[in-house]
Write an enzyme that holds these catalytic residues in place. Sequence first.
Site, PDB file in Angstrom:
ATOM      1  N   GLU A   1      41.455-129.714  85.782  1.00 20.20           N
ATOM      2  CA  GLU A   1      39.935-130.039  85.958  1.00 20.20           C
ATOM      3  C   GLU A   1      39.050-129.700  85.088  1.00 20.20           C
ATOM      4  O   GLU A   1      37.939-128.779  85.497  1.00 20.20           O
ATOM      5  CB  GLU A   1      39.848-129.609  87.425  1.00 20.20           C
ATOM      6  CG  GLU A   1      40.461-130.280  88.538  1.00 20.20           C
ATOM      7  CD  GLU A   1      40.474-130.162  89.744  1.00 20.20           C
ATOM      8  OE1 GLU A   1      40.190-128.851  90.148  1.00 20.20           O
ATOM      9  OE2 GLU A   1      40.293-131.018  90.740  1.00 20.20           O
TER      10      GLU A   1
ATOM     11  N   GLU B   1      49.340-132.485  91.788  1.00 21.39           N
ATOM     12  CA  GLU B   1      49.076-131.920  93.175  1.00 21.39           C
ATOM     13  C   GLU B   1      48.964-133.344  94.150  1.00 21.39           C
ATOM     14  O   GLU B   1      48.553-134.316  93.967  1.00 21.39           O
ATOM     15  CB  GLU B   1      47.705-131.390  93.136  1.00 21.39           C
ATOM     16  CG  GLU B   1      47.429-130.191  92.035  1.00 21.39           C
ATOM     17  CD  GLU B   1      46.070-129.696  91.917  1.00 21.39           C
ATOM     18  OE1 GLU B   1      45.450-129.873  92.988  1.00 21.39           O
ATOM     19  OE2 GLU B   1      45.909-129.171  91.036  1.00 21.39           O
TER      20      GLU B   1
HETATM   21  C1  GAL Z   1      42.576-129.640  93.279  1.00 21.81           C
HETATM   22  C2  GAL Z   1      42.610-128.561  92.352  1.00 21.81           C
HETATM   23  C3  GAL Z   1      43.233-127.014  92.684  1.00 21.81           C
HETATM   24  C4  GAL Z   1      42.671-127.218  94.048  1.00 21.81           C
HETATM   25  C5  GAL Z   1      42.903-128.064  95.035  1.00 21.81           C
HETATM   26  C6  GAL Z   1      42.353-128.026  96.402  1.00 21.81           C
HETATM   27  O1  GAL Z   1      41.586-130.313  92.717  1.00 21.81           O
HETATM   28  O2  GAL Z   1      43.089-128.887  91.009  1.00 21.81           O
HETATM   29  O3  GAL Z   1      43.034-126.138  91.839  1.00 21.81           O
HETATM   30  O4  GAL Z   1      41.399-126.791  93.842  1.00 21.81           O
HETATM   31  O5  GAL Z   1      42.232-129.186  94.497  1.00 21.81           O
HETATM   32  O6  GAL Z   1      42.910-126.824  96.897  1.00 21.81           O
END
Ligand code: GAL
Length: 966
Positions: free
Chosen positions: A423, A493
């Site tokens: 990010e 993620e």
């Molecule tokens: C994503 C980010 C993570 C964490 C997650 C939410 O956008 O890459 O670091 O913030 O969301 O828990």
Amino acid sequence: MSVDPFPCNGNGNGNGTEYVEDVSPGSGALPPRARYASSDAPSLSLNGSWRFRLSPTAEAEPFAREGYDAGGWAEIAVPGHWVLQGHGSPVYTNHRYPFPVDPPRVPTENPTGDHLRCFDLPADWPHGDGDGAVLRFDGVESCARVWLNGTELGTFKGSRLAHEFAVGPLLRAAGNVLAVRVHQWSAGSYLEDQDQWWLPGIFRDVTLLHRPADGVRDFFVHASYDHRTGTGTLRVDSDVAGRVTVADLGIDVPAGQPVTVPVRPWSAEVPHLYDGVLATGGERVPLRIGFRTVAVTDGLIEVNGRPVLFKGVNRHEWHPERGRALDLATMRADVLLMKRHNINAVRTSHYPPHPAFLDLCDEYGLWVIDECDLETHGFTELGWRDNPVDDDRWTPALLDRAARTVERDKNHPSVVLWSLGNEAGTGRGLTAMAEWIRARDPARPIHYEGDHDCRDTDVYSRMYAGHAEVERIGRRLDGGPRRRRRLPFVLCEYAHAMGNGPGGLADYQRLFTSYERLQGGFVWEWIDHGIAHPELGFAYGGDFGEELHDGNFVCDGLVLPDRRPSPGLAEYKKVLEPVGITGDGSAGTVRVTNGYDAADLSALAFSWSYQVDGQTLATGALPVPALAPGESADVGLPAPPAGAPDGEAHWLVRAVLAADAPWAGRGHVVAWGQVQVSDRTPPRVPATARLRPDDGAFTLGPGTFDARTGALTAIGGVTVTGLRLDVWRATTDNDEGAAWQHDPRCGPLWRRLGLHRMRHRLDAVETGDHALTVRTRVAPAGRELGLAAVYRWTADGDRLRLAVSVVPEGDWTLPLPRLGIRLGLPAPPSDRVRWFGGGPGEAYPDTKSAALAGRWESTVADLQTPYVRPQENGARIDVRWAELGGLRVEGEPLFLLTARRWTTEQLDAAAHRTDLVPGDTVWVNLDHAQHGIGSQSCGPGPLPHHRLRAEPAEFSFVFSPAPGTA
Ligand code: GAL
């Protein structure tokens, strides 16, 4: 563009604090190199107790000159964070910078920790001609300035990166003084805006390394595997002449010379390592060599010629008392827990981990995406204006971060992809990092999620895409730039594991296994970053009075802060099983499928058991061929045991480790499948008992009722309070959803509708000879919609049956949180609970893969999942019958069971575990259904088929006394 990543390797100077806000990575440090443990060069750990002084600004009083008296200072443990040792306090923000954004400037209030450590060299410390010494810092947040014996060595930034300084000429046999000034905020903080606690300090090891004359400096192990020939090619490049030997392979060649021999490859499933040695004139370095080739071939990530499916987690480093200062035992615990839960991959979100973690990944077998220490997410608040990754002045710092990651970790076979960071938007700096990495290590593909056009990456990566979009990507219908269309896809993620959940894992996994382009994903995230707290249990954002914070968003892991697996981890384990065991029970066979990428099934032993009504009647071994990856076989089951009683019957087939593995013992369950053979006979209660008036009450079989309200007051000798329809649950983090979600979020909408404050209007109490019928309307104040709920009671001698019918009235567009009844029972001396149904753990409609039908036993206390922020939890699903509090209850159809020593309202109001105090009543929820869990705290909500629509419903329960649990 070519930029020298180490432009300022001169000696640090000046007494000012300009270096703090300087965009450069620092000055004075040695170029980065591979991390290794020398066989013969000694080292001295400088971990331990250091003198410590905290100052409010960067302009702290000098302390590095010789003879400074720090006798009055506090002591602090290194590695450690001072804010977790009683000096100042931690701050949690997700992506917002906790200081005004004015890069590279930082606040005047800049907590600065001065650290001092005196040490003598061991008596046998070598002092040869040309010998040197290096002082290594493995991690300091966020900016440090270092002096040894009064001489400044330099400054550095890059919190999760190693920095070394040449110190040979400065060392003395005794009385060395190492002084380290650490600033919480620096220009580097702008590059380290990861979603985690801001925790300053020297939080990884400090080590003095002897460097022999003619010792190894840096080396690069290239160990590829050719799956067509079964050979490995080894070439160890060293910047000092030396020889490379691998005894098991008969290799003995000069460094730099390639050699090809037959080998066993390395994979996460079979992590075969060869021990070797790199010997130069002055030093021997042990090598752990894993032969493997990673390539993106025809749009797929292949390792050793086969596509891999990442069954991954994002791992931040976390310990509830020590923060990011992790010891080896904790790192090993993580690896073992992951392996035991069928996880095969880790993204080191969002920085290189402690180096020992990667040694463990090599040894036990985990695919690793090693991520650079880079995130600038806070610039999203500015529309990404002034983002350092698109500003050439910062490029040396970015290249320094890339180089320090790659150089340190390049010799790990487990590392299969480099990740530029997280990010950080897009920009020239990222391109420069990618170009540098590609040139230095062309043998590993590059990952970065933040650029959906994939200009710099070899993998198309996304986070939190919903199922439908992932399916489109799998079908290659997502369009996008030409380059991207040719790339494999990973969800770096997904499945936000905040609080109860994540839901929908099985639905994702079905997609991953259906479309070859989808090469799996990494659940967000491994562990809740709760901080152990004497009054709160575990603290989260805001608990330390931070002016900006993001609450419990920092607690979103598959394991609780103390590494207790949450039900989400059990679900993930089941969903990830590398062996498919399916069947319909009628054919007398089960279909076994090898879902490993590389391993056959020879490490597993299979067994069957035959169960009737949840009780195991017979077990045996099940011979299964050692199927190759991707192969299936129909395996015959034995005949059901002779004389088995009638009832609901299941075959349960398990795949367990046939022998001890390094990560789990023989017998560890890797996979299971349960096949239903015959159906359950639902409970039947003929309405034979008469309804009798009895002194202001009615009795009906074992039931006693208030004659005026029709309320149930007792079953047999057990007092019952507050039995009524219930639609409310203490909203989960996933119900509440994240504020930025576009899709409607149920939690806030439910509350707006008033589902947490439903009123129960009594419309009629109707008596018959053999039945009592109570008509009610359940609705929130201020709304016209409601639920007509009718309770119809009948009984035979000992059993009391409740049939509930529910008809929604009005315009219901929202799903319901739950639909069922709740009742209170006096907390009995024994809080034992038994049930036949899904277990052993918590499960909801979209988190029930791991729920195995069987007979289970627990206690009311143990049914609770202690999420860091209390919320709905602990339901057991598909329950046929349960016994607790002196009662037995059977359901038709199957129901969800929840029991706790506090009300839903108390659970809903609690902010920390310690707000929940057990009362005198056990509140039992018997739910016909619950709304799914989803993962809308940072992803999609429950899929449509897991939503609990407000529709007419009928369900029933049969109550009877159960002496064993009173
Ligand atoms: C994503 C980010 C993570 C964490 C997650 C939410 O956008 O890459 O670091 O913030 O969301 O828990």
